[in-house]
Design an enzyme around this catalytic site. Structure first.
Site, mmCIF file in Angstrom:
data_model
loop_
_atom_site.group_PDB
_atom_site.id
_atom_site.type_symbol
_atom_site.label_atom_id
_atom_site.label_comp_id
_atom_site.label_asym_id
_atom_site.label_seq_id
_atom_site.Cartn_x
_atom_site.Cartn_y
_atom_site.Cartn_z
ATOM 1 N N HIS A 207 19.617 6.361 33.304
ATOM 2 C CA HIS A 207 20.304 7.427 33.402
ATOM 3 C C HIS A 207 21.505 7.097 32.577
ATOM 4 C CE1 HIS A 207 22.162 11.173 34.269
ATOM 5 N NE2 HIS A 207 23.221 10.741 34.540
ATOM 6 N N GLY B 273 -3.311 17.010 2.593
ATOM 7 C CA GLY B 273 -4.353 16.028 3.118
ATOM 8 C C GLY B 273 -4.427 14.948 2.190
ATOM 9 N N ARG B 274 -5.298 14.103 2.351
ATOM 10 C CA ARG B 274 -5.475 12.789 1.468
ATOM 11 C C ARG B 274 -7.004 12.389 1.471
ATOM 12 N NH1 ARG B 274 -0.888 9.668 0.235
ATOM 13 N NH2 ARG B 274 -2.112 7.932 -0.255
ATOM 14 N N LYS C 133 10.525 7.986 5.709
ATOM 15 C CA LYS C 133 11.398 8.124 6.908
ATOM 16 C C LYS C 133 12.659 7.622 6.173
ATOM 17 C CE LYS C 133 7.440 8.546 8.473
ATOM 18 N NZ LYS C 133 6.622 9.214 7.477
ATOM 19 N N GLY D 83 1.395 20.203 7.348
ATOM 20 C CA GLY D 83 0.756 19.167 8.318
ATOM 21 C C GLY D 83 2.045 18.114 8.166
ATOM 22 N N ALA E 108 -0.901 4.369 9.302
ATOM 23 C CA ALA E 108 -0.587 2.978 9.157
ATOM 24 C C ALA E 108 -1.032 2.159 10.356
ATOM 25 C CB ALA E 108 0.736 2.636 8.789
ATOM 26 N N GLY F 40 0.644 23.342 2.707
ATOM 27 C CA GLY F 40 0.322 22.492 3.535
ATOM 28 C C GLY F 40 1.409 22.101 4.622
ATOM 29 N N GLY G 28 0.736 -1.041 0.043
ATOM 30 C CA GLY G 28 0.056 -0.028 0.030
ATOM 31 C C GLY G 28 0.549 1.178 0.056
ATOM 32 N N THR G 29 0.175 2.376 0.137
ATOM 33 C CA THR G 29 0.816 3.606 0.333
ATOM 34 C C THR G 29 1.965 3.732 1.302
ATOM 35 O OG1 THR G 29 -1.433 4.795 -0.175
ATOM 36 C CG2 THR G 29 0.246 6.030 0.941
#
Ligand code: NAI
Length: 469
Positions: free
Chosen positions: A448, A270-271, A52, A183, A319, A181, A41-42
């Site tokens: 730490h 947007g999609r 990424k 976003g 996803a 955009g 898929g996308t």
């Protein structure tokens, strides 16, 4: 008479569809999966994974550029875009190959072609060379995803005006780009291109970028963008674009007579759900005015025996939300009475630099929902590990319900910006979704030196006592 039949037919092989198929076979169901392209898929082909991967190239570039600070003399970095693209494709191909073999091993029958819904329920499959098959199903899960939304005045031509689909495969990086955009997609691309030397202007209609994020977190990203030379124009309307006479770029007009002369325009506004070709008109499955398939809390459509998941429905277009919905639909098919997903508890991760990660209420949304809140923020600038890695831009903010004595009660939201926060959200996500109190979470020890100490410190401060700030 159907050519073949399965317990469940899934239409669409992206994260929503393949999760439903794999989870279904794990539960003993016989599953057929209809996919018109490659499985994944996308997310796998033109979304999460390639985006990424390219952001990681930007991260390596930044690291090499400042290697001298660590006494490592590497010289100024130079980009070989052909190698960058080849590596990106290698990651995609390895994951796609892995997914195909997994589906095969799990005995999911994959049908190549375009599926549409028929009463029954059944699915008609139009194969690539014109052949038609009808699959009969006990249940159907629609998972055909989404495509980038475009806007008038910016018709996509793939060379000057493009969406994420084209940008992820460009043959060469442009020298300048306008990103329409601000976003998740806009900020990830702006960050990646800006770090790799592209002159970037982000044009956002709302008063600020990353409008869905807590304001303090968004301002960390905005400040970093400014320091790195990425221009952000927020609160502006874009009007259109005029191609340069030689066709090599365009002049974008926006705001009050302002212009940006750029090599490429990236539209990330947007999609849109891909529901148009599913043949839903002839069924009881309704589609809203934006094209989303209407579902109830268990992803059931208006047609008996038909579920819809992922970007096709009006839930976060992520996803991992699609994975969760695919599994939810299978549980519902099995009659297991699953709990609907809590939209507010969704984990969000945005991989621009600095990264953003959050779950639960923002300070604004908690107040709007009627909560009396108390917040605590700790900045990376005071954190030892952040200084060691040389990445001190960031903040961790915890929002809790306010107790009568002014300390924090239930954790309502955890919002972070900074190095690797996408890998540190787990604790915050669990605290929000387990409805933990700050006292419960503060009792846990943070190793730490780590970046996760910032979360521990923020929660500790909300108990009314603190260590470092
Ligand atoms: P988005 O909805 O996140 O952002 C679109 C932005 O464009 C908004 O800020 C909106 O105000 C602005 N906009 C809309 N029309 C405009 C116009 N005419 N001029 C200027 N600005 C305009 O959509 P985006 O970034 O395209 O992503 C699509 C979907 O994919 C979203 O649901 C997003 O959350 C998801 N996604 C998530 C990622 C992540 O979580 N890392 C990465 C990529 C996408």
């Amino acid at each position: 008479m159907a050519d073949t039949a399965h317990d469940v037919i899934v239409v669409g092989g992206g994260p929503g569809g393949y999760a439903a198929a794999l989870y279904g076979t794990a539960a003993g169901l016989d599953v057929g999966l209809v996919e018109m392209g490659r499985v994944g898929g996308t997310c796998l082909h033109v979304g999460c994974i390639p985006a990424k991967e390219l952001l990681e190239t930007a991260s390596v570039f930044r690291t090499v550029a400042r290697a001298g600070q660590f006494g490592v003399e590497a010289g100024p970095p130079a980009l070989n875009w052909t190698t960058t693209m080849a590596r990106k494709q290698q990651v995609i191909d390895r994951l796609t190959g892995g997914l195909s073999s997994l589906l095969n091993r799990r005995k999911v029958t994959v049908y190549e072609g375009t599926g549409s819904l028929r009463p029954g329920p059944a699915v008609a499959v139009a194969g690539r060379s014109g052949e038609r098959t009808t699959l009969e199903a006990g249940a159907v899960i629609l998972a055909t995803g989404s495509t980038p939304r475009t806007i008038a005045g910016f018709e996509v031509d793939g060379t000057v005006v493009m969406t994420s689909d084209e940008l992820l495969s460009v043959e060469a990086l442009p020298r300048s780009a306008a990103v329409i955009g601000g976003g998740a997609i806009g900020c990830e691309f702006a960050s990646m291109m800006g770090d790799l030397g592209v002159e970037v202007t982000v044009l956002e209609a709302l008063p600020r970028i990353l409008a869905g994020c807590d304001a303090d977190v968004a301002s960390v990203v905005q400040r970093s963008f400014r320091k790195r030379g990425i221009t952000v124009r927020a609160g502006v309307k874009v009007h259109g674009h005029q191609p340069r006479p030689d066709g090599s770029g365009a002049v974008v007009s926006y705001g009050d007579g302002q212009t940006a002369d750029v090599d490429v325009v990236v539209v990330s506004v947007g999609r849109r759900p891909r529901s148009g070709s599913l043949g839903l008109e002839a069924t009881g499955a309704a589609v809203d005015e934006r094209g989303f398939v209407a579902v109830d809390g268990r992803c059931r459509t208006g047609e008996a025996g038909v579920w819809a998941v992922g970007d096709l429905i009006d839930t976060p277009q992520l996803a991992h939300t699609a994975f969760a919905e695919g599994m939810l639909a299978v549980k519902d098919i099995l009659g297991e009475d699953p709990e609907p997903l809590d939209r507010l508890g969704t984990p969000w991760c945005i991989y621009c630099h600095p990264e953003v990660a959050f779950a639960g209420h923002t300070e604004e949304s908690a107040a709007a929902a009627g909560f009396e809140v108390v917040t605590s923020s700790h900045r990376h600038v005071g954190n030892g590990r952040a200084m060691i890695v040389g990445d001190t831009e960031g903040v961790v903010k915890v929002i809790a319900e306010r107790c009568p004595d002014g300390t924090g009660g239930r954790v309502l939201g955890v919002h972070m910006a900074g190095p690797w926060v996408t890998e540190q959200l787990g604790q915050g996500y669990l605290a929000v979704n387990w409805e933990a109190t700050v006292d419960e979470v503060a009792a846990f020890i943070q190793p730490h030196p780590t970046l996760s100490e910032l979360f521990g410190e923020s929660v500790l401060s909300l108990t009314g006592r603190s260590l470092h700030g």
